[in-house]
Design a protein around this motif. Sequence first.
Motif, PDB file in Angstrom:
ATOM      1  N   GLY A  22       0.820  -1.211   0.000  1.00  0.00           N
ATOM      2  CA  GLY A  22       0.000   0.000   0.000  1.00  0.00           C
ATOM      3  C   GLY A  22       0.850   1.255   0.000  1.00  0.00           C
ATOM      4  O   GLY A  22       2.069   1.215   0.162  1.00  0.00           O
ATOM      5  N   ALA A  27       4.003   2.122  11.641  1.00  0.00           N
ATOM      6  CA  ALA A  27       2.693   1.475  11.735  1.00  0.00           C
ATOM      7  C   ALA A  27       1.782   2.137  10.705  1.00  0.00           C
ATOM      8  O   ALA A  27       1.792   3.354  10.550  1.00  0.00           O
ATOM      9  N   GLU A  28       1.005   1.335   9.980  1.00  0.00           N
ATOM     10  CA  GLU A  28       0.069   1.877   8.994  1.00  0.00           C
ATOM     11  C   GLU A  28      -1.148   2.468   9.711  1.00  0.00           C
ATOM     12  O   GLU A  28      -1.687   3.500   9.315  1.00  0.00           O
ATOM     13  N   PHE A  29      -1.583   1.775  10.755  1.00  0.00           N
ATOM     14  CA  PHE A  29      -2.728   2.227  11.553  1.00  0.00           C
ATOM     15  C   PHE A  29      -2.307   2.288  13.012  1.00  0.00           C
ATOM     16  O   PHE A  29      -1.515   1.472  13.479  1.00  0.00           O
ATOM     17  N   ASP A  30      -2.849   3.265  13.755  1.00  0.00           N
ATOM     18  CA  ASP A  30      -2.477   3.450  15.142  1.00  0.00           C
ATOM     19  C   ASP A  30      -2.891   2.236  15.968  1.00  0.00           C
ATOM     20  O   ASP A  30      -4.060   1.851  15.948  1.00  0.00           O
ATOM     21  N   PRO A  31      -1.941   1.640  16.679  1.00  0.00           N
ATOM     22  CA  PRO A  31      -2.289   0.443  17.452  1.00  0.00           C
ATOM     23  C   PRO A  31      -3.281   0.718  18.576  1.00  0.00           C
ATOM     24  O   PRO A  31      -3.893  -0.198  19.099  1.00  0.00           O
ATOM     25  N   ILE A  32      -3.432   1.985  18.965  1.00  0.00           N
ATOM     26  CA  ILE A  32      -4.310   2.312  20.086  1.00  0.00           C
ATOM     27  C   ILE A  32      -5.678   2.777  19.594  1.00  0.00           C
ATOM     28  O   ILE A  32      -6.705   2.307  20.056  1.00  0.00           O
ATOM     29  N   THR A  33      -5.695   3.696  18.624  1.00  0.00           N
ATOM     30  CA  THR A  33      -6.974   4.244  18.175  1.00  0.00           C
ATOM     31  C   THR A  33      -7.439   3.655  16.852  1.00  0.00           C
ATOM     32  O   THR A  33      -8.607   3.772  16.499  1.00  0.00           O
ATOM     33  N   GLY A  34      -6.548   3.038  16.113  1.00  0.00           N
ATOM     34  CA  GLY A  34      -6.908   2.525  14.796  1.00  0.00           C
ATOM     35  C   GLY A  34      -6.850   3.572  13.697  1.00  0.00           C
ATOM     36  O   GLY A  34      -7.076   3.254  12.533  1.00  0.00           O
ATOM     37  N   ALA A  35      -6.551   4.825  14.044  1.00  0.00           N
ATOM     38  CA  ALA A  35      -6.527   5.881  13.024  1.00  0.00           C
ATOM     39  C   ALA A  35      -5.405   5.623  12.020  1.00  0.00           C
ATOM     40  O   ALA A  35      -4.344   5.117  12.381  1.00  0.00           O
ATOM     41  N   ALA A  36      -5.654   5.965  10.762  1.00  0.00           N
ATOM     42  CA  ALA A  36      -4.598   5.882   9.747  1.00  0.00           C
ATOM     43  C   ALA A  36      -3.517   6.896  10.118  1.00  0.00           C
ATOM     44  O   ALA A  36      -3.809   8.060  10.395  1.00  0.00           O
TER      45      ALA A  36
END
Lengths: 385, 158
Positions: free
Chosen positions: B29, B59-68
């Motif tokens: 990606g 990290a592609e997505f935040d491990p805590i919030t899931g935000a890109a």
Amino acid sequence: MADRCAVVGVGQTNHTSCRADVSIAGLVREAVDRALADARISIDDVDAIVIGKAPDMLEGVAMPELWLAEALAAHGKPVFRVHTAGSVGGSTAIVAAQHVMAGIHGTVLTIGFEKQSDGNAMWALSVPIPFGMPVHAGAGGYFSPIVRGYINRSGAPSHIGVMVAVKDRTNACKNPYAHLHEPDWTLEKAMATPMLWDPIRFIETCPSSDGAMALVLMNEERADRHSGPKAWIHGTSMRSEPTAFAGREQVSPRAGELCAEDLWRKAGITNPAKEIDVVEMYVPFAWFEPMWLENLGFAERNQGWRMVEDGLTEMTGSLPVNPSGGVLSTNPIGASGMIRFGEACMQVMGKAGEHQIDGARKAVGHAYGGGSQFFAMWLVSSDKP
Amino acid sequence: MSAQSIGALSGDSFVAPLEVAYPYKRTVGTTLSRFFNSMIEGRLEGTRGSDGKVYCPPAEFDPITGAALTEWVTVGDEGTVSTWAWQSEPQPDQPLDRPFAWALITLDGADVPMLHAVDAGSIDRIGTGTRVKVRWAADRTGGITDIACFDLLEGARA
């Protein structure tokens, strides 16, 4: 008494042959973000996540749930994985609904995905298992003799398959998310496409797609407070059987019949062809439309092809089948079942856009997988059960 | 057994080998592509998470919030070993052909360590807190092996 459950959000990717712009995680996330936006909630409102994809061989990733947690924003939430071959998108949505109906979780997010471009489905489905005959022919090679069995048994004319294919490819032009947008097919041109697995022609086969579908499900208390359109689940069913056993009915597997009978009973349906407004049916090879019309009880034995020939399954017919364009126009395998389930929801929510069937109140989503071994169905309605 | 047999009798059971192999590819990606492209240029970049922590590899997505994650940070090519294991007998296809350390290395400017090899020479020259520096591969193609390994910095042992 199970809790009632409604789908309040539907989100899917723009499906195509190769989504080189996104990783598997990014592909999944695109569908999730769209489903959450459609439901007008955030990931913080989700209690549990149910993810399905199969078969693992297609991308060579055995346990995607292990490393998709970040993309699913699963931090601190329970994650469940479902795995039932090509029916997985349907059975995954059913497992999600069961979490709600059992009163365990109030809001559940469910996702099905496939990134076929990272592998090769034809060969992934043709592994030469020792002691078995290595056919090396993929799904089409497996199903073509069964299609021939149907044609022989029913006396259907040879153009029925291409009628289904042209209908679905034409319908897909009304669906912005569909993989194939091919508006110029005619019966003549379709009949002239090459025979891939006799009697299955090129036009009668599904594409290989990258794509994902996500749904947001809520219990009755939350759905009642939710102001948007809803698809209430009136029944779900899943049935299985072995690939091969003596006396197996290959054309119309007993498990499929049992699945449909169970669904009609749960949803109080006595005349499916009359009472159901639209069907999203798992048709990866065109001849499966008349075959499943019979298997699911929409037509008498050997009569399904007449519904096709009479145009009853067109968008303007009495029982539209696959107004989205179906699997014949979009096939990210692990997502395809959930796309059927989600498209059924979109129809009763009035969200299907150009491929909306006017006034659809009861819709069926259907999926099957393996060697016609796993069957999953649900019936959704704009009205509460 | 004939040469054509696909199986062999093992006790009362036939057993046959099953080797499944065919090529796959992996699409990373557009987000992670930036990381791999930067390594070709001999530079390391990470992403900043919602809690301010810098991830490299990103990290592609935040491990805590899931935000890109979209904020990029260039980090240093020197770092500190947080923990390690000694590979006394290197295997084929491993980064070094002599004994070396696998280590979790937090690069300067990053907060989350990456796993890589350290060419420490001997086991008594590496420990928690050891300072190391990237040794870039001569031919870089956009992969984690663009870092050939890490070298000890002078006076490295903390």
